[in-house]
Design a protein around this motif. Sequence first.
Motif, short mmCIF file in Angstrom:
data_model
loop_
_atom_site.label_atom_id
_atom_site.label_comp_id
_atom_site.label_asym_id
_atom_site.label_seq_id
_atom_site.Cartn_x
_atom_site.Cartn_y
_atom_site.Cartn_z
N SER A 4 0.82 -1.21 0.00
CA SER A 4 0.00 0.00 0.00
C SER A 4 0.85 1.26 0.00
O SER A 4 0.51 2.26 -0.64
CB SER A 4 -0.91 0.00 1.22
OG SER A 4 -1.65 -1.20 1.28
N ILE A 6 3.84 1.59 -1.23
CA ILE A 6 4.46 1.75 -2.56
C ILE A 6 3.44 2.37 -3.53
O ILE A 6 3.73 3.30 -4.27
CB ILE A 6 4.98 0.39 -3.08
CG1 ILE A 6 6.17 -0.04 -2.23
CG2 ILE A 6 5.34 0.46 -4.56
CD1 ILE A 6 6.62 -1.47 -2.43
N ARG A 7 2.21 1.89 -3.44
CA ARG A 7 1.16 2.44 -4.33
C ARG A 7 0.87 3.91 -3.98
O ARG A 7 0.63 4.72 -4.88
CB ARG A 7 -0.11 1.60 -4.21
CG ARG A 7 -1.19 2.01 -5.19
CD ARG A 7 -2.30 0.97 -5.23
NE ARG A 7 -3.25 1.26 -6.30
CZ ARG A 7 -4.54 1.48 -6.09
NH1 ARG A 7 -5.02 1.47 -4.87
NH2 ARG A 7 -5.33 1.72 -7.11
N SER A 42 -9.37 2.75 -2.16
CA SER A 42 -8.38 1.72 -2.44
C SER A 42 -6.97 2.13 -2.07
O SER A 42 -6.09 1.28 -1.93
CB SER A 42 -8.43 1.30 -3.92
OG SER A 42 -7.90 2.30 -4.77
N ARG A 44 -4.39 3.01 0.58
CA ARG A 44 -4.25 2.80 2.04
C ARG A 44 -2.91 3.36 2.50
O ARG A 44 -2.00 3.54 1.69
CB ARG A 44 -4.29 1.30 2.35
CG ARG A 44 -5.65 0.69 2.22
CD ARG A 44 -5.65 -0.73 2.78
NE ARG A 44 -4.93 -1.62 1.88
CZ ARG A 44 -5.53 -2.43 0.99
NH1 ARG A 44 -6.83 -2.42 0.91
NH2 ARG A 44 -4.82 -3.20 0.22
N PHE A 110 -8.17 0.48 -14.19
CA PHE A 110 -8.18 -0.97 -14.47
C PHE A 110 -8.89 -1.31 -15.78
O PHE A 110 -8.77 -2.41 -16.29
CB PHE A 110 -8.79 -1.75 -13.28
CG PHE A 110 -10.24 -1.46 -13.04
CD1 PHE A 110 -10.61 -0.41 -12.22
CD2 PHE A 110 -11.21 -2.24 -13.63
CE1 PHE A 110 -11.96 -0.13 -12.00
CE2 PHE A 110 -12.56 -1.98 -13.41
CZ PHE A 110 -12.93 -0.91 -12.59
N PHE A 121 1.97 6.30 -19.10
CA PHE A 121 3.33 6.29 -18.52
C PHE A 121 4.27 7.16 -19.35
O PHE A 121 5.14 7.82 -18.79
CB PHE A 121 3.86 4.84 -18.39
CG PHE A 121 3.33 4.16 -17.16
CD1 PHE A 121 2.02 3.69 -17.09
CD2 PHE A 121 4.12 4.00 -16.03
CE1 PHE A 121 1.51 3.09 -15.95
CE2 PHE A 121 3.62 3.40 -14.87
CZ PHE A 121 2.32 2.94 -14.83
N LEU A 134 7.89 -1.58 -13.11
CA LEU A 134 7.27 -0.99 -11.91
C LEU A 134 6.04 -1.76 -11.45
O LEU A 134 5.72 -1.78 -10.27
CB LEU A 134 6.87 0.47 -12.19
CG LEU A 134 8.02 1.47 -12.26
CD1 LEU A 134 7.54 2.78 -12.88
CD2 LEU A 134 8.61 1.71 -10.88
#
Length: 137
Positions: A4, A6-7, A42, A44, A110, A121, A134
């Motif tokens: 989480s 990292i996101r 989503s 966190r 998604f 990107f 990544l």
Amino acid sequence: MAASLIRLHFHDCFVQGCDASILLDDSSSIESEKTAIQNDKSIRGYEIIDKAKAEVEKICPEIVSCADIVAIAARDASFAVGGPSWSVKLGRRDSTTANKNLATSDLPLFTDNLETLISRFSKKQLSARDMVALSGK
Ligand code: HEM
């Protein structure tokens, strides 16, 4: 919470750069990025950054930005669970603005197809190869 964090770093950096804008809540002048569809319910880890910031403030007030804390937390989280480590340059300034529209338009969804993902990107000077690396497990 390693994944989480990292996101959180990724979704911060994709919108206005790595400036902790993702942490800002709605106010009279701010439309929070937290409610962009890619972040809402989503993302966190906000409370972990808040806690780290509070601890740092006790020792070294008004010096370390939240943006640096988010970047370091992502790196340390990765290393803590056996993932890679990397060196993190410091000195990011915290944003006083957020941009929900940019979050909604720039963060990957998604439902995106490959072409759209590559283009998202590349807007951030990241190649398809970078994107795959990544996103790797
Ligand atoms: C390539 C386009 C990408 C798309 C479309 C995408 C989409 C998503 C979605 C839909 C989720 C699930 C969110 C939920 O819990 O409902 C997710 C989770 C996650 N993504 Fe991505 N993602 C992408 C790239 C990346 C990249 C580049 C990274 C790392 C830098 C990343 C890191 C993560 C992590 C760590 C989670 C799990 C977070 C958690 O468990 O709290 N994703 N992603």
